[in-house]
Motif scaffolding. Structure first.
Motif, PDB file in Angstrom:
ATOM      1  N   SER A 156       9.671   8.988  -5.445  1.00 36.80           N
ATOM      2  CA  SER A 156      10.631   7.887  -5.478  1.00 36.80           C
ATOM      3  C   SER A 156      10.164   6.736  -4.601  1.00 36.80           C
ATOM      4  O   SER A 156       9.725   6.923  -3.467  1.00 36.80           O
ATOM      5  CB  SER A 156      11.997   8.370  -4.995  1.00 36.80           C
ATOM      6  N   LEU A 157      10.310   5.533  -5.124  1.00 34.26           N
ATOM      7  CA  LEU A 157       9.932   4.338  -4.373  1.00 34.26           C
ATOM      8  C   LEU A 157      11.025   3.921  -3.400  1.00 34.26           C
ATOM      9  O   LEU A 157      10.795   3.113  -2.512  1.00 34.26           O
ATOM     10  CB  LEU A 157       9.646   3.177  -5.327  1.00 34.26           C
ATOM     11  N   HIS A 158      12.230   4.463  -3.568  1.00 34.86           N
ATOM     12  CA  HIS A 158      13.372   3.985  -2.800  1.00 34.86           C
ATOM     13  C   HIS A 158      13.859   4.949  -1.717  1.00 34.86           C
ATOM     14  O   HIS A 158      14.609   4.542  -0.846  1.00 34.86           O
ATOM     15  CB  HIS A 158      14.530   3.642  -3.743  1.00 34.86           C
ATOM     16  N   ASP A 159      13.442   6.210  -1.764  1.00 36.75           N
ATOM     17  CA  ASP A 159      13.833   7.144  -0.705  1.00 36.75           C
ATOM     18  C   ASP A 159      13.126   6.764   0.590  1.00 36.75           C
ATOM     19  O   ASP A 159      12.013   6.239   0.561  1.00 36.75           O
ATOM     20  CB  ASP A 159      13.449   8.579  -1.077  1.00 36.75           C
ATOM     21  N   PRO A 160      13.758   7.036   1.733  1.00 35.84           N
ATOM     22  CA  PRO A 160      13.061   6.755   2.987  1.00 35.84           C
ATOM     23  C   PRO A 160      11.797   7.593   3.086  1.00 35.84           C
ATOM     24  O   PRO A 160      11.762   8.728   2.601  1.00 35.84           O
ATOM     25  CB  PRO A 160      14.064   7.153   4.069  1.00 35.84           C
ATOM     26  N   ARG A 189       0.818  -1.212   0.000  1.00 37.82           N
ATOM     27  CA  ARG A 189       0.000   0.000   0.000  1.00 37.82           C
ATOM     28  C   ARG A 189       0.857   1.270   0.000  1.00 37.82           C
ATOM     29  O   ARG A 189       0.587   2.216  -0.741  1.00 37.82           O
ATOM     30  CB  ARG A 189      -0.934   0.014   1.202  1.00 37.82           C
ATOM     31  N   ALA A 190       1.914   1.292   0.824  1.00 41.50           N
ATOM     32  CA  ALA A 190       2.756   2.491   0.931  1.00 41.50           C
ATOM     33  C   ALA A 190       3.475   2.783  -0.384  1.00 41.50           C
ATOM     34  O   ALA A 190       3.496   3.927  -0.852  1.00 41.50           O
ATOM     35  CB  ALA A 190       3.769   2.324   2.053  1.00 41.50           C
ATOM     36  N   HIS A 191       4.064   1.752  -0.983  1.00 41.33           N
ATOM     37  CA  HIS A 191       4.782   1.974  -2.238  1.00 41.33           C
ATOM     38  C   HIS A 191       3.831   2.261  -3.400  1.00 41.33           C
ATOM     39  O   HIS A 191       4.165   3.012  -4.307  1.00 41.33           O
ATOM     40  CB  HIS A 191       5.695   0.786  -2.548  1.00 41.33           C
ATOM     41  N   TYR A 192       2.643   1.705  -3.367  1.00 42.35           N
ATOM     42  CA  TYR A 192       1.651   2.007  -4.398  1.00 42.35           C
ATOM     43  C   TYR A 192       1.244   3.481  -4.326  1.00 42.35           C
ATOM     44  O   TYR A 192       1.115   4.145  -5.356  1.00 42.35           O
ATOM     45  CB  TYR A 192       0.423   1.105  -4.253  1.00 42.35           C
TER      46      TYR A 192
END
Length: 80
Positions: free
Chosen positions: A31-35, A20-23
């Motif tokens: 960005s999907l990879h930044d904290p 859910r968070a990455h979606y």
């Protein structure tokens, strides 16, 4: 159980192979990879994400119950 397709994420995939968070990040174009930039509850020791005002959902519920109780107590007091 299918895991999120982002490296290092161990959450269950919900949509398009993302949790859910990455979606949500995917939909916003961030960005999907930044904290994650997350604000935490203002209660000392609580690390949950903000829900309303400065509280997480459980602490906000407790806050509302206290405010409601104080209102009921104050309503029963009459001025002299």
């Amino acid at each position: 159980m299918v895991l999120c397709s982002v490296d290092g994420c161990n959450r269950q995939a919900k949509s398009l192979g993302y949790c859910r968070a990455h979606y949500q990040r995917f939909k916003k174009g961030t960005s999907l990879h930044d904290p994650p930039l997350r604000e935490e509850c203002s209660i000392r020791g609580c690390r949950r994400i903000l829900h309303r005002d400065t509280f997480c959902d459980p602490h906000y519920t407790q806050y509302r119950e206290v405010v409601r109780a104080l209102g009921e107590v104050g309503a029963g007091v009459t001025a002299k």
